[in-house]
Design a protein around this motif. Structure first.
Motif, short mmCIF file in Angstrom:
data_model
loop_
_atom_site.label_atom_id
_atom_site.label_comp_id
_atom_site.label_asym_id
_atom_site.label_seq_id
_atom_site.Cartn_x
_atom_site.Cartn_y
_atom_site.Cartn_z
N GLU A 197 132.01 80.37 43.95
CA GLU A 197 132.39 80.64 45.33
C GLU A 197 131.40 81.62 45.97
OE1 GLU A 197 136.41 81.96 45.38
OE2 GLU A 197 137.17 80.22 44.27
N GLU A 198 131.02 81.35 47.21
CA GLU A 198 130.02 82.17 47.89
C GLU A 198 130.48 83.61 48.07
OE1 GLU A 198 128.75 80.46 51.53
OE2 GLU A 198 128.00 78.61 50.62
N SER A 199 131.76 83.84 48.18
CA SER A 199 132.26 85.19 48.44
C SER A 199 132.28 86.07 47.20
CB SER A 199 133.68 85.11 49.01
OG SER A 199 134.55 84.47 48.08
N THR A 200 132.05 85.50 46.02
CA THR A 200 132.14 86.26 44.77
C THR A 200 130.95 87.19 44.62
OG1 THR A 200 133.38 84.51 43.67
CG2 THR A 200 132.25 86.09 42.26
N THR A 201 131.23 88.45 44.23
CA THR A 201 130.20 89.43 43.88
C THR A 201 130.60 90.06 42.55
OG1 THR A 201 131.28 91.35 44.90
CG2 THR A 201 129.92 89.92 46.34
N THR A 211 133.98 91.61 42.55
CA THR A 211 135.19 90.77 42.54
C THR A 211 135.96 91.03 41.26
OG1 THR A 211 134.11 89.05 43.85
CG2 THR A 211 136.05 88.41 42.56
N SER A 234 124.92 84.83 37.05
CA SER A 234 125.61 84.38 38.26
C SER A 234 126.47 83.15 38.05
CB SER A 234 124.59 84.08 39.37
OG SER A 234 123.86 85.24 39.70
N ARG A 276 143.56 86.41 41.67
CA ARG A 276 142.42 87.24 42.09
C ARG A 276 142.95 88.43 42.87
NH1 ARG A 276 137.37 85.17 45.67
NH2 ARG A 276 136.97 84.03 43.76
#
Length: 622
Positions: free
Chosen positions: A351-355, A358, A478, A621
């Motif tokens: 998912e693009e929002s994951t860092t 998270t 990643s 989450r």
């Protein structure tokens, strides 16, 4: 500082050598000048000032013929000397020698633009050379070249090819020249033209070399059946039993049958070669490879490794082993992971929002290998995992007492050993790989870890360092950190395999440690230790019976456990044991069974195979 910059810039380096050479010419030290020009031409073969200085040197020596002695060709000769001598011979009008020397330079360093020289493009040059000399030069230049040539190499060789084609147009009835030109043309991708040249050579002089070149051209042009017909006809005239050189052609025939998906038809050709020459450097390895193509048995790959160890000069065995091990689980790469925690982690990482900030609160229905937590924390360090139940037999309980890496607070795993030293962690980080050429190559690569203390190698198993800061390392962190954890564990165990190799195997620390880890709690470390034992068996045949017993014991336990609970490592461990072909047939048959999906057997605590969506709803989450 200026000198270092010159070394980094080939043109600056060449200009510096030319400047020194000119000073030497002015002082009359022509030998010294020649040495500097030889260095200059290796740095930048096309530097105009270099060729001007070479002409000045020839003039100072009394002409090109006299300048030959400044670039002697006796004994071991420097590449720059060869190229300078080629230009001197061209200036002296000895074109055959010049072409031959230029071909030698292409042979030894094809990436340099040796052929980009004005005299090679002279329109009258094809009429000034002997076609025999050109044919020999082409054979010398083309022999070691890749087939086909990659783009950059093709650009450096193309002027030489253009010259050869011009000579062919003038001497179109010269069989050897036509055959050799076909090989060079084929490497440059002009396969139709290569076939045309080889067919003309074959019509003019049917025989071994034209047949070989015609078959190669036909195969490259997408006509393998025609290539087989040409080669088999030639072998009918010169059987491998009667002509040593025909043995290599018979190997080509056999391997072409393999490439066509008919390996069994190729085996009789190899048997004929080996009957006539048991020590043939290619036929034995090729036979192992074709037998592997017939039945897929890793025993044939082990036979290639054994062959190369017995005959290290037979590089073809090593080449085939690399080719057949590539991207094969455990033979050439670490196994993947299938745990539910890992699957969810991958989804979240996609998912693009994951860092890395998270955080996941994960709850799974049944206990998983503790190393899954290592992978999750590597990518998402703020996450937590909890387990609702423990299946039977309890995966936390080792099969035998010994070295312990994990301790549990209920179902929560914690490392039971201290982290490795910073230096040890960095060395493992620099050594670990997710792919390797062959099993023996992985074993050899890990020898750099032999000097690490056992405590550090054990520590890194449960305290893995972050991946390397390169493109692959960033991609693993990643997207698939579990592969990196597995790679670290695999190479740490290979490091243990090199520990105190002076000790006899049966009583050695390395055997005890790897056995403890193999028979320890159910975890990815079990597989890492199993691979290290596998690698020892591949490289030290006398250990194979003992390794078979150890691997078989773990395999049978997994087979029993999967009847009452999910065993996430069953298939990857089964694949590992099948890479040890010396295991008893019963264990190998069991491994084949474990490669199939496990039967749906309920656990007393939780479903072994949760219904669709069960795990997804349990993961949260935050």
């Amino acid at each position: 500082m200026g000198h270092a910059e010159d070394e980094d810039d080939p043109r600056l380096a060449a200009e510096g050598e030319v400047a020194v050479a000119r000073l030497a010419i002015d002082s009359g030290d022509l030998t010294h000048a020649a040495d500097h020009l030889a260095d200059a031409i290796v740095a930048d073969p096309q530097l105009p000032e270099l060729h001007e200085a070479l002409a000045e040197l020839c003039a100072a020596a009394g002409g090109p013929a006299a300048a030959r002695e400044l670039f002697p060709l006796e004994g071991q000769v420097y590449l720059g000397t060869v190229v300078c001598r080629a230009h001197v011979e061209a200036a002296a009008g000895d074109w055959d020698s010049a072409i031959g020397l230029l071909a030698s330079a292409i042979q030894y360093e094809p990436a340099q633009p040796w052929a980009h020289t004005a005299w090679l493009a002279r329109e009258d040059l094809p009429s000034l050379v002997d076609p025999d000399a050109v044919a020999q030069a082409v054979a010398r230049a083309a022999g070691p070249l890749p087939d086909p040539l990659p783009g950059e190499l093709a650009d450096t060789v193309r002027p030489f090819h253009a010259f050869v084609q011009a000579v062919v147009e003038r001497h179109g009835d010269h069989p050897l020249l036509l055959a050799m030109a076909s090989g060079l043309t084929r490497r440059l991708g002009a396969t139709t033209r290569a076939v045309e040249l080889a067919e003309r050579a074959h019509r003019l002089a049917p025989g071994y070399l034209p047949s070989v070149m015609l078959g190669n051209a036909l195969r490259a042009d997408g006509r393998p059946e025609q290539a087989l017909a040409v080669w088999e006809a030639e072998l009918g005239r010169t059987p491998p039993e009667e002509d040593d050189s025909s043995g290599y052609l018979a190997v080509d025939v056999a391997e072409l049958y393999g490439a066509l998906g008919r390996p069994a038809e190729g085996l009789p050709w190899l048997d004929r070669v080996l009957a006539a020459e048991p020590g043939h450097p290619k036929a034995g390895p090729a036979r192992h490879a074709l037998r592997h193509a017939v039945d897929g048995d890793p025993a044939h790959l082990l036979a290639l490794a054994d062959h190369h160890r017995a005959h290290p000069e037979h590089e073809y065995a090593h080449e085939l082993l690399e080719r057949l091990s590539r991207r094969e689980t455990w033979l050439g790469m670490v196994a993947g992971a299938t745990e539910a925690t890992v699957n969810l982690m991958r989804q979240v990482l996609a998912e693009e929002s994951t860092t890395r900030e998270t955080a996941l609160d994960c709850s799974a229905s049944a206990l998983e290998p503790p190393s899954t937590v290592l992978a999750l924390h590597l990518a998402l360090p703020r996450s937590t995992v909890s387990y609702e139940a423990v299946g039977e037999p309890d995966p936390r309980v080792p099969l035998a007492p010994g070295t312990s890496l994990w301790t549990w607070d209920g179902t929560d795993p914690r490392p039971a050993v201290a982290p490795p030293s910073a230096d040890a962690a960095e060395l493992v980080r620099a050594t670990a790989e997710i792919v390797w050429p062959t099993v023996p190559a992985a074993y050899d690569h890990a020898v750099r870890l032999a000097g690490l203390p056992v405590e550090d190698l054990l520590g890194v198993l449960v305290h893995p360092p972050l991946p390397r800061e390169d493109e692959l390392g960033r991609a693993l962190l990643s997207h698939q950190p579990e592969l990196w954890v597995r790679a670290v564990q695999t190479f740490a165990c290979l490091g243990l395999a090199h520990h105190r190799t002076d000790q006899p195997w049966a009583e050695s620390d390395r055997r005890r440690l790897l056995s403890d880890l193999l028979l320890g709690p159910e975890d990815w470390v079990v597989e890492a230790a199993g691979f290290a034992l596998l690698a020892i068996g591949w490289t030290h045949p006398d250990t194979r019976p003992d390794v078979a017993g150890l691997l078989g014991r773990r395999l049978r336990h997994l087979a029993t456990a999967r009847l009452t609970r999910t065993v996430t490592i069953q298939r990857s461990f089964a694949a590992l044991t099948l890479a040890a072909p010396w295991l008893p047939p019963t264990d190998r048959a069991l491994a084949h069974t474990l490669l199939r999906p496990a039967p749906a057997a309920p656990s007393p605590a939780a479903p072994a195979q949760p219904r669709p969506g069960f795990l997804r709803r349990l993961f949260r989450r935050r």
